[in-house]
Design a protein around this motif. Structure first.
Motif, PDB file in Angstrom:
ATOM      1  N   LYS A  69       0.816  -1.218   0.000  1.00 24.18           N
ATOM      2  CA  LYS A  69       0.000   0.000   0.000  1.00 24.18           C
ATOM      3  C   LYS A  69       0.847   1.265   0.000  1.00 24.18           C
ATOM      4  O   LYS A  69       0.370   2.325  -0.386  1.00 24.18           O
ATOM      5  CB  LYS A  69      -0.949   0.011   1.194  1.00 24.18           C
ATOM      6  CG  LYS A  69      -1.809  -1.214   1.295  1.00 24.18           C
ATOM      7  CD  LYS A  69      -2.626  -1.443   0.045  1.00 24.18           C
ATOM      8  CE  LYS A  69      -3.155  -2.840   0.063  1.00 24.18           C
ATOM      9  NZ  LYS A  69      -4.346  -3.159  -0.546  1.00 24.18           N
ATOM     10  N   HIS A  90      -3.514  -1.970   4.963  1.00 21.87           N
ATOM     11  CA  HIS A  90      -3.727  -0.707   4.259  1.00 21.87           C
ATOM     12  C   HIS A  90      -4.001   0.425   5.250  1.00 21.87           C
ATOM     13  O   HIS A  90      -3.467   1.534   5.118  1.00 21.87           O
ATOM     14  CB  HIS A  90      -4.880  -0.856   3.264  1.00 21.87           C
ATOM     15  CG  HIS A  90      -5.406   0.437   2.772  1.00 21.87           C
ATOM     16  ND1 HIS A  90      -4.671   1.272   1.961  1.00 21.87           N
ATOM     17  CD2 HIS A  90      -6.588   1.073   3.004  1.00 21.87           C
ATOM     18  CE1 HIS A  90      -5.377   2.365   1.715  1.00 21.87           C
ATOM     19  NE2 HIS A  90      -6.532   2.262   2.328  1.00 21.87           N
ATOM     20  N   GLY A  93      -8.323  -0.514   0.456  1.00 24.47           N
ATOM     21  CA  GLY A  93      -7.112  -0.957  -0.238  1.00 24.47           C
ATOM     22  C   GLY A  93      -6.435   0.116  -1.074  1.00 24.47           C
ATOM     23  O   GLY A  93      -5.443  -0.161  -1.744  1.00 24.47           O
TER      24      GLY A  93
END
Ligand SMILES: Cc1ncc(COP(=O)(O)O)c(C=O)c1O
Length: 353
Positions: free
Chosen positions: A67, A96, A175
Motif C-alpha cells: 500500500k 492498508h 485498499g
C-alpha cells in the motif's frame, strides 16, 4: 520536502511520474533469489522453477507493504486537494489502514480509520495486537463498526463529522484501489522490469496476493505501457465471486491505463487464481501456516497469514499442479503484511517447541 509534482521522469514509460506524489517508498525494493526455499520444495519432490522474490514488504513505511506504493500517489492527490485528514477503511487487521496511518503521520496529516468487524476470528490478539496496535501507536483515530453496517452510510457520516469538526477530509477507498492508487504499481512494475533487465533474467510470470485489486490493476496497466509481458497471476485471497472480481480489476486496469494515455489492457490479461482463500478472507489455512514456516526457516523471510502467505501457498500449488512450468523463472511479489502475524500467534503455536 518530499511532496512534489514530479519532473524527474527519464523515459516515456515513466509518464506516471507526472502525477502529484509524496515520496514514501525506499526504492528499489530488493529483488532476490529464493534458492534455499526452491531447494526445499525440490526435496519434497516438486519440479520447481527458478524463484525470485520482489521485496515490497520492504517498502519502508512502518512495517512496509504494497500500500505504500499506492499511498505515494493518493497522498499526492490528497495534498493537491488541500486535505488535512486521510480517511480510509478496512478490516480490523488491515495493512492498508496501518500504512495510511503511517503515511498521514509522515506528511503531517491526521488519519481516521474506519475498521469493519467482518472477520470471524475471535483469538485475543486479533482485536488489539498486530496492525491494530500499530494504528494506535501511529496516532490514528480509530472507529470500529459492526461488520454488517452499510459502508456508504458510515463513510458519509464520518466525512460529515470530520467536516463539522473543521477538518478537510480526503477519502481513500478500501485498499487504496483507485486509478490514482494503482499508479503506484505502474511505477512498481517498471522498477521490477528494470531490475530483471539489469540482471538478464527473463521472468515469464509475476505472482502476488490480490484482494481489492489495485496492485494487480497497476501491474497490468504497467505491463501494457512497457510492452514487455510477463503474465500477472493474482492469487485471490478475498472474494468468492470470481467473475465480479476479474471485472472490477479489469475496469480499474483500464481506468489506470487511460490516465496515462495508454492503450486498454485486454480482459485476458487479468489472471485470477482461485482456490486458495480457504474458509474465507482473514481465516488462515493449514497450507498457509506451513508455507509461512517453510519460507521463514529456509530464507529468513516472513509472510503473513491473510495475503502473502496464501499467495505463496497458491504459487506452490500452481507449481505442483504443473500450471506454472518448471523451466521459466517466476517472480513472487511479496506484498507485506508481516505485522498481522502477531494477531494470529495461536496459529503458529499449534505444536509445542
Ligand atoms: C499484505 C497485502 N498483500 C496484498 C494485498 C492485496 O492488494 P490489493 O488490495 O491491491 O489487491 C493487501 C491488501 O490489503 C495486503 O495488505
Amino acid at each position: 520536502m518530499k511532496y512534489e509534482t514530479c519532473n524527474d521522469h527519464t523515459s516515456r514509460e515513466d509518464s506516471v511520474l507526472s502525477f502529484p506524489r509524496f515520496r514514501l517508498v525506499h526504492r528499489p525494493t530488493p529483488l532476490t533469489e529464493l534458492g534455499r526455499f526452491a531447494a526445499a520444495l525440490a526435496r519434497k519432490g516438486m519440479r520447481c522453477p527458478r524463484l525470485l522474490i520482489k521485496r515490497d514488504d520492504c517498502t519502508g513505511l512502518a512495517g512496509g507493504g504494497n500500500k505504500t506504493r499506492k499511498l505515494e500517489f493518493l497522498l499526492g492527490e490528497a495534498m493537491a486537494a488541500g486535505a488535512d485528514t486521510l480517511v480510509t477503511t478496512g478490516a480490523i487487521q488491515s495493512n492498508h489502514a496501518r500504512q495510511t496511518a503511517a503515511a498521514a503521520a509522515a506528511a503531517g496529516l491526521h488519519a481516521k480509520l474506519i475498521l469493519f468487524d467482518t472477520v470471524p476470528y475471535m483469538r485475543p490478539g486479533y482485536r488489539l495486537s498486530g496492525n491494530r496496535l500499530l494504528d494506535r501507536i501511529l496516532g490514528a483515530e480509530i472507529e470500529i463498526v459492526p461488520g454488517d453496517s452499510e459502508p456508504e452510510q458510515v463513510f458519509l457520516r464520518v466525512m460529515d463529522d470530520l467536516r463539522g469538526r473543521g477538518r478537510r477530509p480526503f477519502f481513500i477507498p478500501t485498499g487504496g484501489s483507485t486509478a490514482t492508487g494503482a499508479l503506484g504499481y505502474v511505477a512498481g512494475f517498471s522498477e521490477l522490469m528494470d531490475q530483471l533487465t539489469a540482471s538478464g533474467i527473463e521472468a515469464t510470470r509475476i505472482v502476488h496476493a490480490s484482494s481489492s485489486g489495485g496492485t494487480q490493476a497497476g501491474l497490468v496497466a504497467g505491463s501494457v505501457i512497457r510492452s514487455e509481458a510477463p503474465a500477472i497471476h493474482g492469487i485471490n485471497v478475498y472474494r468468492v465471486d470470481h467473475q465480479a472480481m476479474v471485472t472490477d480489476i479489469h475496469r480499474l486496469a483500464c481506468a489506470t491505463a487511460a490516465r496515462l494515455g495508454a492503450g486498454q489492457p485486454s480482459p485476458e490479461k487479468i489472471i485470477l487464481e482461485d482456490g486458495f482463500v480457504g474458509p474465507r478472507y482473514g481465516i488462515p489455512t493449514d497450507e498457509t501456516i506451513d508455507i509461512i514456516e517453510l519460507l521463514a526457516r529456509t530464507e529468513g523471510i516472513l509472510l503473513d497469514p491473510v495475503y502473502s502467505g496464501k499467495a505463496m501457498a497458491g504459487l506452490v500449488s500452481l507449481i505442483q499442479s504443473g500450471r506454472i512450468p518448471a523451466d521459466e523463472p517466476v517472480v513472487f511479489l511479496h506484498t507485506g503484511g508481516m505485522p498481522a502475524l502477531f494477531a494470529y500467534e495461536q496459529e503458529f503455536n499449534r505444536v509445542a517447541e
